[in-house]
Design an enzyme around this catalytic site. Structure first.
Site, PDB file in Angstrom:
ATOM      1  N   ASN A 210       0.733  -1.279   0.077  1.00 24.93           N
ATOM      2  CA  ASN A 210       0.106  -0.061  -0.006  1.00 24.93           C
ATOM      3  C   ASN A 210       0.898   1.285   0.071  1.00 24.93           C
ATOM      4  O   ASN A 210       2.185   1.107   0.213  1.00 24.93           O
ATOM      5  CB  ASN A 210      -0.922  -0.048   1.135  1.00 24.93           C
ATOM      6  N   ASP A 279      -4.707  -6.217   5.333  1.00 22.49           N
ATOM      7  CA  ASP A 279      -5.695  -7.051   6.062  1.00 22.49           C
ATOM      8  C   ASP A 279      -5.741  -8.418   5.760  1.00 22.49           C
ATOM      9  O   ASP A 279      -6.050  -9.255   6.248  1.00 22.49           O
ATOM     10  CB  ASP A 279      -7.054  -6.238   5.712  1.00 22.49           C
ATOM     11  N   LYS A 289       8.105 -17.561  -9.746  1.00 27.87           N
ATOM     12  CA  LYS A 289       7.531 -16.465 -10.386  1.00 27.87           C
ATOM     13  C   LYS A 289       6.318 -17.003 -11.426  1.00 27.87           C
ATOM     14  O   LYS A 289       6.416 -17.786 -12.136  1.00 27.87           O
ATOM     15  CB  LYS A 289       8.433 -15.835 -11.260  1.00 27.87           C
ATOM     16  N   PRO A 305      -3.436 -11.370  10.774  1.00 26.17           N
ATOM     17  CA  PRO A 305      -3.718 -11.561  12.127  1.00 26.17           C
ATOM     18  C   PRO A 305      -3.608  -9.797  12.315  1.00 26.17           C
ATOM     19  O   PRO A 305      -3.268  -8.909  11.446  1.00 26.17           O
ATOM     20  CB  PRO A 305      -2.461 -11.864  13.071  1.00 26.17           C
ATOM     21  N   ASP A 306      -4.891  -9.448  13.214  1.00 25.20           N
ATOM     22  CA  ASP A 306      -4.743  -7.922  13.549  1.00 25.20           C
ATOM     23  C   ASP A 306      -3.868  -7.540  14.834  1.00 25.20           C
ATOM     24  O   ASP A 306      -4.236  -7.876  15.932  1.00 25.20           O
ATOM     25  CB  ASP A 306      -6.188  -7.492  14.018  1.00 25.20           C
ATOM     26  N   ILE A 307      -2.819  -6.980  14.282  1.00 18.39           N
ATOM     27  CA  ILE A 307      -1.749  -6.972  15.588  1.00 18.39           C
ATOM     28  C   ILE A 307      -2.273  -6.015  16.672  1.00 18.39           C
ATOM     29  O   ILE A 307      -2.245  -6.575  17.863  1.00 18.39           O
ATOM     30  CB  ILE A 307      -0.379  -6.211  14.719  1.00 18.39           C
ATOM     31  N   PHE A 323      -4.500   3.674  15.090  1.00 21.35           N
ATOM     32  CA  PHE A 323      -4.898   4.543  13.971  1.00 21.35           C
ATOM     33  C   PHE A 323      -6.049   4.205  13.177  1.00 21.35           C
ATOM     34  O   PHE A 323      -6.324   2.991  13.041  1.00 21.35           O
ATOM     35  CB  PHE A 323      -3.552   4.874  13.284  1.00 21.35           C
TER      36      PHE A 323
HETATM   37  O1  C5P Z   1      -9.202  -1.967  11.197  1.00 22.39           O
HETATM   38  P1  C5P Z   1      -8.024  -1.156  10.707  1.00 22.39           P
HETATM   39  O2  C5P Z   1      -7.151  -1.781   9.520  1.00 22.39           O
HETATM   40  O3  C5P Z   1      -8.722   0.177   9.858  1.00 22.39           O
HETATM   41  O4  C5P Z   1      -7.321  -0.496  11.620  1.00 22.39           O
HETATM   42  C1  C5P Z   1      -6.217   0.259  11.659  1.00 22.39           C
HETATM   43  C2  C5P Z   1      -5.528   0.110  12.889  1.00 22.39           C
HETATM   44  O5  C5P Z   1      -5.112  -1.195  12.994  1.00 22.39           O
HETATM   45  C3  C5P Z   1      -4.332   0.792  12.582  1.00 22.39           C
HETATM   46  O6  C5P Z   1      -3.671   1.315  13.924  1.00 22.39           O
HETATM   47  C4  C5P Z   1      -2.955  -0.279  12.266  1.00 22.39           C
HETATM   48  O7  C5P Z   1      -1.800  -0.113  12.333  1.00 22.39           O
HETATM   49  C5  C5P Z   1      -3.858  -1.338  12.923  1.00 22.39           C
HETATM   50  N1  C5P Z   1      -3.865  -2.566  12.218  1.00 22.39           N
HETATM   51  C6  C5P Z   1      -2.787  -3.758  12.656  1.00 22.39           C
HETATM   52  N2  C5P Z   1      -2.974  -5.066  12.218  1.00 22.39           N
HETATM   53  C7  C5P Z   1      -3.795  -5.405  11.032  1.00 22.39           C
HETATM   54  C8  C5P Z   1      -4.655  -4.223  10.669  1.00 22.39           C
HETATM   55  C9  C5P Z   1      -4.641  -2.987  11.160  1.00 22.39           C
HETATM   56  O8  C5P Z   1      -2.188  -3.713  13.684  1.00 22.39           O
HETATM   57  N3  C5P Z   1      -3.804  -6.514  10.604  1.00 22.39           N
END
Ligand code: C5P
Length: 412
Positions: A210, A279, A289, A305-307, A323
């Site tokens: 991104n 995401d 390749k 994973p959502d860190i 954020f």
């Molecule tokens: O849900 P969303 O992606 O909009 O949330 C954004 C926040 O979550 C940011 O602080 C981003 O660094 C964190 N984030 C994360 N891991 C992910 C997706 C988002 O830590 N996989």
């Protein structure tokens, strides 16, 4: 204690009757341990002679931009570099307007434009000039750019009127200036920050990424460090220099970022997730390749994973700040993330162009504006450079972190 011990202070003096107080200010700056050099505008020399300041500071006074002898002694760029901070006292309405416009038509304004050190200004003028909307707007611009505004005080004025516009008194000016150097509000606090994008491999040469530049996260790392914290920066791929005295750990994918964060979580007091984490990632990153043999190609993606959420739901969680980069419904989306992800604070920004000045903000830009939310309140940080915004956000986070620690202690 000499609060300005060893500091090089460039005292700028502009044309106003309060310039007589700058003689006392020079003495007291020296008493506070500073080495003081003075630069005066031409109008200032009409009020007090340069000789006065030469005697008090012990250095020749600088007045001319295009003067061979003074440029040979210490030119404007050298002066800008020599200073640890610049204090302009008094600052006239005219000089405030010049600073706001970024003009460089005399020595002092040129130094101000050339410097990268903290710059403070102490307005001093007639109350009507001070209250004029143009002056107010100029001061706001300067504050947003990260300049420190000291005063003005109110009371009786040299012109006989009463109101706001008097130069702040000398002891207060020195106190405020010393405060600019004494950060340390995050002394002994471990801050971990994620920054930049993640790259999710499709094959050995391609990835899903991104537009995040990493600037906001890096600026936050620098600001937290300035405030005295030990900072660990977990960085996705970006081309920024590591801020001084910050421990940087490079990662590429969201999985790697997740692991690096959890490897260091035990020591962490404040976690700030500024990274733009992908995401989704390709389920099956190819070892070789991918060839363009077919007309179309389907990529199957799976959730990363959502860190941030995992940290905020962990057992011994730190103070957690997230954020939210949004293209619509900023407040609603931020509030829902605050709750869903179990955060202490969330900084939301609009990604795209601002309505008024068409400034590109957010991703891959030098500028940003933030709306920060917590359980029962919010605050707006106006559009400005990310470096300035980062200092403001770190200050806000620090206030809430300290209040949170106090609450924890009281309920223990
Ligand atoms: O849900 P969303 O992606 O909009 O949330 C954004 C926040 O979550 C940011 O602080 C981003 O660094 C964190 N984030 C994360 N891991 C992910 C997706 C988002 O830590 N996989």
């Amino acid at each position: 204690m000499k609060r300005l011990h060893g500091k090089n202070i460039l005292l700028g003096i502009t044309g106003g009757i309060a310039a007589y107080k700058s003689a006392e200010l020079t003495r007291r700056l020296k008493d506070a341990g500073a080495d003081v050099r003075v630069a005066m505008t031409r109008a200032a020399t009409e009020f007090v002679t340069p000789l006065t300041f030469q005697a008090l500071s012990g250095h020749p006074v600088h007045t001319e931009l295009l003067d061979e002898s003074s440029e040979a002694g210490m030119g404007h760029i050298e002066l800008a570099r020599w200073a640890d901070a610049i204090l302009i006292a008094p600052t006239s309405a005219n000089f405030i307007a010049k600073l706001a416009q970024g003009r460089a038509d005399d020595l002092l304004s040129t130094i101000c434009l050339a410097t990268e050190v903290p710059l403070a200004f102490a307005p001093a003028m007639n109350q009507a000039m001070w209250n004029d909307l143009a002056t107010q707007a100029n001061c706001k611009t300067l504050r947003q750019r990260g300049l420190f505004q000291f005063g003005p005080a109110s009371g009786e004025q040299a012109c006989g009127e009463i109101g706001e516009g008097r130069m702040m008194e000398v002891p207060e000016l020195i106190d405020h200036l010393a405060d600019c150097f004494e950060h340390g509000v995050l002394q002994a606090v471990n801050v971990m920050i994620t920054a930049g994008p993640t790259y999710e491999p499709i094959d050995p040469v391609r990835f899903i990424g991104n537009r995040s530049s990493g600037r906001m996260g890096y600026a936050l790392a620098e600001a937290a460090r300035e405030a005295g914290a030990s900072v660990t920066l977990i960085s996705g791929p970006c081309h920024l220099a590591t801020p001084d005295k910050v421990q940087r750990i490079n990662v590429e994918t969201a999985e790697q970022m997740h692991k690096a964060v959890f490897d260091h979580l035990k020591e962490c007091n404040i976690f700030i997730a500024a990274a733009a984490v992908a995401d989704y990632k390709p389920v099956d990153a190819k070892k070789q390749k991918i060839k363009k043999d077919n007309e179309s190609l389907n990529l199957v993606l799976e959730r990363n994973p959502d860190i941030l959420s995992d940290v905020a739901h962990s057992k011994t969680r730190p103070f957690v700040v997230g954020f939210a980069a949004e293209t619509e419904n900023i407040e609603q989306n931020a509030q829902s993330k605050l709750q869903r992800k179990n955060l202490d604070m969330i900084a939301a920004n609009f990604v795209g162009q601002t309505e008024n000045n068409k400034q590109d903000i957010g991703f891959n830009s030098e500028y940003n504006a933030l709306q920060v939310f917590w359980a029962n309140g919010s605050s707006t940080l106006e559009l400005t450079r990310k470096s300035v915004l980062a200092r403001q956000l770190i200050q806000l986070i620090t206030n809430h972190y300290q209040a949170h620690k106090k609450d924890e202690k009281n309920t223990a």
